[in-house]
Design an enzyme around this catalytic site. Structure first.
Site, PDB file in Angstrom:
ATOM      1  N   SER A  13      11.597 -10.670 -21.808  1.00 24.73           N
ATOM      2  CA  SER A  13      11.267 -11.978 -21.506  1.00 24.73           C
ATOM      3  C   SER A  13      11.295 -12.785 -22.669  1.00 24.73           C
ATOM      4  O   SER A  13      11.358 -12.365 -23.728  1.00 24.73           O
ATOM      5  CB  SER A  13       9.691 -11.885 -21.015  1.00 24.73           C
ATOM      6  OG  SER A  13       9.248 -13.278 -20.674  1.00 24.73           O
ATOM      7  N   TYR A  18       0.180  -9.440 -21.206  1.00 19.07           N
ATOM      8  CA  TYR A  18       1.597  -9.536 -20.692  1.00 19.07           C
ATOM      9  C   TYR A  18       2.457  -9.563 -22.147  1.00 19.07           C
ATOM     10  O   TYR A  18       3.470  -8.867 -21.955  1.00 19.07           O
ATOM     11  CB  TYR A  18       1.817 -10.487 -19.838  1.00 19.07           C
ATOM     12  CG  TYR A  18       3.057 -10.860 -19.530  1.00 19.07           C
ATOM     13  CD1 TYR A  18       4.039 -10.099 -18.505  1.00 19.07           C
ATOM     14  CD2 TYR A  18       3.891 -11.848 -19.922  1.00 19.07           C
ATOM     15  CE1 TYR A  18       5.172 -10.044 -18.432  1.00 19.07           C
ATOM     16  CE2 TYR A  18       5.370 -12.014 -19.579  1.00 19.07           C
ATOM     17  CZ  TYR A  18       5.986 -11.211 -18.823  1.00 19.07           C
ATOM     18  OH  TYR A  18       7.221 -11.437 -18.580  1.00 19.07           O
TER      19      TYR A  18
END
Length: 283
Positions: A133, A146
């Site tokens: 990401s 995360y």
């Protein structure tokens, strides 16, 4: 690509489904894997083989790889896409949930990679694609666990890339920005559940709105953009080590390198609406 074989995890929707369809369209024999097979039956109409696989269950992963080798005799591409976003203030997130986030986003991907590497080494070819990401390069409020998993997978990918290079194997990182998938809704719900009612509530509701608000959703990119990038990487003679792609990815990563830590913090507070929310709440 008629004789080449690809395994895509998290293939029941979003990026995974788009990637599976794209690779099938290029002529790969594609295995789409996910925990819930019932959500993947429609893929069989496109000729995609489906596998029940839980990336937190070693026996499940072993069985899946054994099936692929038995049926197809090789694995040329592994797309580690399975993952989710666990958001909440560090103070609020239970350690059980923190460990679960790492089990899915990091350990599952790495364990599956371990299982395919012997076959790829024997072939002296293969490509590992790790979907991280832009969150593997930047930080946002309430996303510590995360971001931690994505930072970790980026580092592991870099180390592994050097290790497997002598065996003709490539390791590629895809760093999506904002993408139209179920991810944002799940992450926002988790955030509100975890930190929406305590001292971090103002931050949590502002951050959740920034994830799923109409203005944000309109700017998100299609999962097909990521699927096309995966296809570009696995068919390139010499793929890039990283592809930052999708809404906000390149400019946000650029700004992270340009700004000081505190300046970037302020930019993120403003971008997510948290600065206004905190000021309004008086916290």
């Amino acid at each position: 690509m008629a004789n080449k074989v690809a395994l895509v995890t998290g293939a029941s929707s979003g990026i995974g489904e788009s990637a599976a369809r794209k690779l099938k369209g290029l002529g790969y024999t594609v295995y789409g894997a996910a925990r819930r097979v019932d959500r993947m039956h429609h893929l069989t109409k496109s000729g995609i083989k489906i596998l029940a696989m839980d990336v937190t269950d070693d026996a499940s992963m072993r069985a899946g790889i054994d099936t692929i080798i038995e049926e197809s005799g090789r694995i040329d591409v592994l797309v580690n896409n399975a993952g989710y976003g666990s958001y909440g203030a560090v103070e609020d997130v239970q350690m059980e949930e923190a460990r679960a986030q790492f089990e899915v986003n990091v350990f599952g991907a790495v364990r599956l990679t371990q299982l395919v590497l012997p076959q790829m080494r024997a072939q002296h070819s293969g490509t590992i694609v790790n979907i991280t990401s832009m969150g593997g390069k930047i930080h946002t409020p309430l996303g510590a666990w995360y971001h931690g998993t994505k930072f970790a997978l980026e580092a592991i990918s870099d180390c592994m890339r050097m290790e497997v290079r002598p065996f003709g194997i490539d390791v590629v990182v895809i760093e999506p920005g904002g993408i139209k998938t179920e991810w944002a809704g799940i992450a926002a719900d988790k955030l509100r559940e975890t930190s929406g009612h305590g001292p971090y509530a103002a931050q949590a509701h502002a951050m959740a709105e920034s994830m799923i608000g109409e203005a944000s959703v309109k700017r998100q990119s299609s999962p097909q953009l990521i699927a096309d990038t995966i296809a570009k990487a696995v068919t390139a003679k010499k793929p890039k080590t990283r592809y930052a792609i999708g809404f906000g990815a390149k400019p946000t990563i650029f700004m992270r390198g340009l700004l000081s830590d505190r300046a970037f913090d302020s930019m993120m507070w403003a971008a997510t609406g948290i600065s206004k929310a905190v000021k309004k709440s008086g916290d």
